[in-house]
Scaffold this active site. Structure first.
Site, PDB file in Angstrom:
ATOM      1  N   TRP A  58      32.560  39.390  33.646  1.00  0.00           N
ATOM      2  CA  TRP A  58      31.829  39.204  32.274  1.00  0.00           C
ATOM      3  C   TRP A  58      32.813  39.862  31.293  1.00  0.00           C
ATOM      4  O   TRP A  58      32.495  39.201  30.261  1.00  0.00           O
ATOM      5  CB  TRP A  58      30.627  40.014  32.355  1.00  0.00           C
ATOM      6  CG  TRP A  58      29.681  39.949  31.288  1.00  0.00           C
ATOM      7  CD1 TRP A  58      29.188  38.828  30.684  1.00  0.00           C
ATOM      8  CD2 TRP A  58      29.312  41.201  30.435  1.00  0.00           C
ATOM      9  NE1 TRP A  58      28.550  39.309  29.546  1.00  0.00           N
ATOM     10  CE2 TRP A  58      28.487  40.480  29.568  1.00  0.00           C
ATOM     11  CE3 TRP A  58      29.494  42.514  30.289  1.00  0.00           C
ATOM     12  CZ2 TRP A  58      27.830  41.298  28.212  1.00  0.00           C
ATOM     13  CZ3 TRP A  58      28.945  43.260  29.429  1.00  0.00           C
ATOM     14  CH2 TRP A  58      28.123  42.949  28.453  1.00  0.00           C
ATOM     15  N   TYR A  59      33.639  40.810  31.503  1.00  0.00           N
ATOM     16  CA  TYR A  59      34.449  41.406  30.604  1.00  0.00           C
ATOM     17  C   TYR A  59      35.305  40.014  30.007  1.00  0.00           C
ATOM     18  O   TYR A  59      36.032  39.543  30.556  1.00  0.00           O
ATOM     19  CB  TYR A  59      35.376  42.483  30.965  1.00  0.00           C
ATOM     20  CG  TYR A  59      34.697  43.644  31.565  1.00  0.00           C
ATOM     21  CD1 TYR A  59      33.252  43.775  31.360  1.00  0.00           C
ATOM     22  CD2 TYR A  59      35.122  44.630  32.249  1.00  0.00           C
ATOM     23  CE1 TYR A  59      32.710  44.972  31.619  1.00  0.00           C
ATOM     24  CE2 TYR A  59      34.565  45.734  32.821  1.00  0.00           C
ATOM     25  CZ  TYR A  59      33.229  45.949  32.380  1.00  0.00           C
ATOM     26  OH  TYR A  59      32.580  47.010  32.896  1.00  0.00           O
ATOM     27  N   SER A  60      35.222  39.926  28.668  1.00  0.00           N
ATOM     28  CA  SER A  60      36.089  38.901  27.947  1.00  0.00           C
ATOM     29  C   SER A  60      35.782  37.331  28.727  1.00  0.00           C
ATOM     30  O   SER A  60      36.693  36.521  28.593  1.00  0.00           O
ATOM     31  CB  SER A  60      37.553  39.264  27.845  1.00  0.00           C
ATOM     32  OG  SER A  60      37.767  40.282  27.172  1.00  0.00           O
TER      33      SER A  60
END
Length: 331
Positions: A58-60
């Site tokens: 989910w990060y970036s």
């Protein structure tokens, strides 16, 4: 850099891990660093002896895994790294591209490995609890991921202790792989996990990794940074008691001749509740601050002074149906 045993497993990890939510693409969130500013941080952490790196799909929206893993794999051998990533949050507008269902988990691990450029992760973490999926489905899928060789261990993050315990119990009943790790928020401003989660983990020999030792930067005692301007999570903190605790952190820091982040980090690093604190960094210099802070030993009077104002507060649980449904669109 010293190494510690990861719970009751045979895995050895550096006593500090690097949390990498701030590494990836500014297009995702305004305070996130692009590749050019991220590589020096990763190289400095590796040179300092940190072998444990925490990521999430989910990060970036996937760029985090690309930048972190590919950079590290270009600098050292895969076997010298302990790589962790997570799955749960929406990665697209596809209703099956989120949550802890079998379809999503099996697809997510393959996509993460492709982005990272490796055949396996050392730790695969469910990012939150999914009330919409039967626990049996989630735990069997995670077991299959481990047995396929795509993950060495599994962990969980940001849920209630009863949910975590129930998931492990169902895995045990069925002879499936159990969680060996719980990742939770922990700082002088947020200590609710001391009540149930951390005692459960100690009793079960589960490694605890903690994030946000500076309470999303609140305890750093700085203003007008990229993160304070963009990070909505800072709205969790800032009442009168938080202000007083931050003041005391500054007072102890001044007496010690260090900065407030040194003291806030030292308190977490010195806690018997935590196996490995995860540090965040916006520069190589911040990695050095965290390493120096982990070597500071606060005495009993300092700890009592810092801890005394704390009061019970609402649990911070990342599962929110509205936020979850809008996660992809808001990115």
């Amino acid at each position: 850099m010293d190494h510690v045993r990861f719970g009751r497993t045979g895995l050895k990890v550096s006593k500090l891990g690097l949390g990498t939510m701030s590494i990836g693409s500014t297009a995702w969130k305004g305070w996130v660093l692009n590749r050019d500013r991220s590589v020096p941080i990763l190289k400095h952490a590796l040179d300092a002896g940190i072998n444990f790196y925490d990521m999430a799909d989910w990060y970036s929206t996937g760029v985090n895994e690309e930048v972190v893993a590919q950079t590290l794999l270009g600098l050292t051998a895969r076997d010298r790294l302990v790589l962790a990533t997570k799955a749960f949050y929406a990665m697209s507008d596809d209703p099956n591209d989120q949550g802890l269902g079998r379809k999503h988990l099996l697809s997510s691990i393959d996509k993460s490995l492709k982005r990272m450029g490796t055949d396996y992760v050392d730790l695969y973490i469910v990012h939150a609890f999914d009330p919409d999926t039967p626990i049996e489905e989630t735990m069997e899928a995670l077991h299959d991921i481990v047995k396929s060789g795509k993950a060495r261990y599994i962990g969980a993050s940001t849920m209630y202790a009863w949910q975590f315990a129930k998931m492990n119990h169902i895995a045990e009943l069925n002879g499936w792989t159990r969680f060996v790790n719980m990742q939770c928020q922990y700082s002088l401003l947020y200590r609710e996990e001391e009540r149930e989660m951390m005692p459960y983990c100690q009793d079960e020999g589960i490694a605890v990794t903690s994030f946000s030792p500076l309470a999303r930067g609140y305890l750093a005692n700085v203003v007008n940074t990229a993160r304070t301007e963009h990070d909505i999570y800072l709205s969790w903190f800032g009442d009168g008691i938080d202000v007083e605790i931050a003041r005391r952190v500054g007072e102890v820091a001044k007496a010690r001749g260090v900065t407030p982040p040194h003291i806030a980090m030292a308190w977490v690093a010195g806690s018997s509740n935590v196996t490995v604190p995860l540090i965040g960094a916006d520069s190589p210099e911040q990695v050095e601050v965290a390493i120096a802070a982990s070597a500071i030993v606060l005495d009993d009077s300092e700890k009592a002074f810092l801890e005394e104002p704390y009061r019970p507060r609402d649990m911070i649980n990342d599962y929110n149906p509205v936020r979850r449904s809008r996660a992809y669109q808001s990115n």
